[in-house]
Write a protein that holds these residues in place. Structure first.
Motif, mmCIF file in Angstrom:
data_model
loop_
_atom_site.group_PDB
_atom_site.id
_atom_site.type_symbol
_atom_site.label_atom_id
_atom_site.label_comp_id
_atom_site.label_asym_id
_atom_site.label_seq_id
_atom_site.Cartn_x
_atom_site.Cartn_y
_atom_site.Cartn_z
ATOM 1 N N ARG A 60 0.646 -0.957 0.076
ATOM 2 C CA ARG A 60 -0.107 0.492 -0.128
ATOM 3 C C ARG A 60 0.976 1.072 0.024
ATOM 4 O O ARG A 60 0.553 1.902 -1.097
ATOM 5 C CB ARG A 60 -1.190 -0.072 1.364
ATOM 6 C CG ARG A 60 -2.719 0.342 0.652
ATOM 7 C CD ARG A 60 -3.118 0.260 1.863
ATOM 8 N NE ARG A 60 -2.354 -0.770 3.326
ATOM 9 C CZ ARG A 60 -3.367 -2.135 2.395
ATOM 10 N NH1 ARG A 60 -4.253 -2.790 2.012
ATOM 11 N NH2 ARG A 60 -2.914 -2.565 3.716
ATOM 12 N N VAL A 63 2.653 2.002 -3.412
ATOM 13 C CA VAL A 63 1.602 2.126 -4.508
ATOM 14 C C VAL A 63 0.895 3.563 -4.510
ATOM 15 O O VAL A 63 1.811 5.072 -5.296
ATOM 16 C CB VAL A 63 0.494 1.185 -4.632
ATOM 17 C CG1 VAL A 63 -0.821 2.130 -5.169
ATOM 18 C CG2 VAL A 63 0.571 0.024 -4.915
ATOM 19 N N LEU A 64 1.383 4.158 -3.064
ATOM 20 C CA LEU A 64 0.941 5.576 -2.682
ATOM 21 C C LEU A 64 1.944 6.484 -2.865
ATOM 22 O O LEU A 64 2.004 7.444 -3.842
ATOM 23 C CB LEU A 64 0.801 5.719 -1.552
ATOM 24 C CG LEU A 64 -0.485 5.674 -0.549
ATOM 25 C CD1 LEU A 64 -0.728 5.811 0.846
ATOM 26 C CD2 LEU A 64 -1.279 6.387 -1.168
ATOM 27 N N ARG A 65 3.858 5.495 -3.154
ATOM 28 C CA ARG A 65 5.310 6.714 -2.938
ATOM 29 C C ARG A 65 4.843 6.317 -5.004
ATOM 30 O O ARG A 65 5.344 7.754 -5.434
ATOM 31 C CB ARG A 65 6.307 5.800 -3.004
ATOM 32 C CG ARG A 65 6.271 5.907 -1.258
ATOM 33 C CD ARG A 65 7.576 5.327 -1.214
ATOM 34 N NE ARG A 65 8.639 4.388 -1.369
ATOM 35 C CZ ARG A 65 7.558 2.903 -0.403
ATOM 36 N NH1 ARG A 65 7.275 2.967 0.897
ATOM 37 N NH2 ARG A 65 7.701 2.231 -0.972
ATOM 38 N N ALA A 66 4.347 5.526 -5.522
ATOM 39 C CA ALA A 66 4.181 5.297 -7.166
ATOM 40 C C ALA A 66 3.030 6.534 -7.281
ATOM 41 O O ALA A 66 3.315 7.530 -8.391
ATOM 42 C CB ALA A 66 4.437 4.198 -7.112
ATOM 43 N N MET A 67 2.357 6.838 -6.691
ATOM 44 C CA MET A 67 1.550 7.333 -7.579
ATOM 45 C C MET A 67 1.813 8.672 -6.516
ATOM 46 O O MET A 67 1.772 10.148 -8.188
ATOM 47 C CB MET A 67 0.186 7.246 -5.988
ATOM 48 C CG MET A 67 -0.956 5.391 -6.587
ATOM 49 S SD MET A 67 -2.579 5.724 -5.732
ATOM 50 C CE MET A 67 -3.445 7.018 -5.963
ATOM 51 N N GLU A 68 2.069 9.201 -6.216
ATOM 52 C CA GLU A 68 2.715 10.716 -6.160
ATOM 53 C C GLU A 68 3.610 11.176 -7.347
ATOM 54 O O GLU A 68 3.807 12.229 -7.275
ATOM 55 C CB GLU A 68 3.341 10.394 -4.149
ATOM 56 C CG GLU A 68 2.697 10.505 -3.064
ATOM 57 C CD GLU A 68 2.931 10.475 -1.649
ATOM 58 O OE1 GLU A 68 4.135 10.617 -1.699
ATOM 59 O OE2 GLU A 68 2.073 10.663 -0.666
ATOM 60 N N ALA A 70 4.141 9.584 -9.545
ATOM 61 C CA ALA A 70 3.760 9.765 -11.238
ATOM 62 C C ALA A 70 2.910 11.238 -11.323
ATOM 63 O O ALA A 70 2.661 11.626 -11.958
ATOM 64 C CB ALA A 70 2.404 9.053 -11.341
ATOM 65 N N GLU A 71 2.362 11.497 -10.085
ATOM 66 C CA GLU A 71 1.773 12.697 -9.749
ATOM 67 C C GLU A 71 2.266 14.128 -10.030
ATOM 68 O O GLU A 71 1.508 15.331 -10.477
ATOM 69 C CB GLU A 71 0.294 12.881 -8.861
ATOM 70 C CG GLU A 71 -0.688 12.219 -8.867
ATOM 71 C CD GLU A 71 -1.547 11.980 -7.561
ATOM 72 O OE1 GLU A 71 -0.486 12.410 -6.504
ATOM 73 O OE2 GLU A 71 -2.348 11.149 -7.557
#
Length: 112
Positions: A60, A63-68, A70-71
């Protein structure tokens, strides 16, 4: 390995129109590869609830690090939506790009 497609093909597909919901549930109960792997690992003592919780927490966070990350990247250009597959843009994509640009102008939507 063989498994059963539990979900729809896409967001425009409603597989309940051509297969029974009970069929999908029965297949999930018997052949779901994640459930089968979980039972296998638990059976041999290679995984327990604490390990599952720990892995879930780690993933989890990943995934949050990857989303950050990417954003934080720049927004892709509109052109990139039409140039990432074919060496030369085919007629259907030329038409779709034109329609999209007209739609954006019509609705006063600004994109890079």
């Amino acid at each position: 390995a063989m498994t059963y497609r539990q979900g729809h093909h896409s967001t425009s597909d409603d597989s309940s129109r051509y297969r029974d919901v009970d069929e999908v549930q029965a297949a999930q109960d018997v052949t779901d590869p994640l459930i089968r792997m979980d039972k296998f690992l638990s059976h041999y003592g290679w995984m327990d609830n604490n390990a599952v919780t720990s892995i879930g927490d780690e993933e989890r966070a990943a995934v949050l690090r990857a989303m950050e990350a990417a954003e934080a990247r720049p927004t892709p250009t509109l052109e990139s939506m039409f140039t990432d597959v074919y060496h030369e843009k085919p007629p259907h994509l030329i038409r779709q790009e034109k329609e999209l640009r007209q739609h954006l102008v019509k609705h006063n939507i600004h994109h890079h």
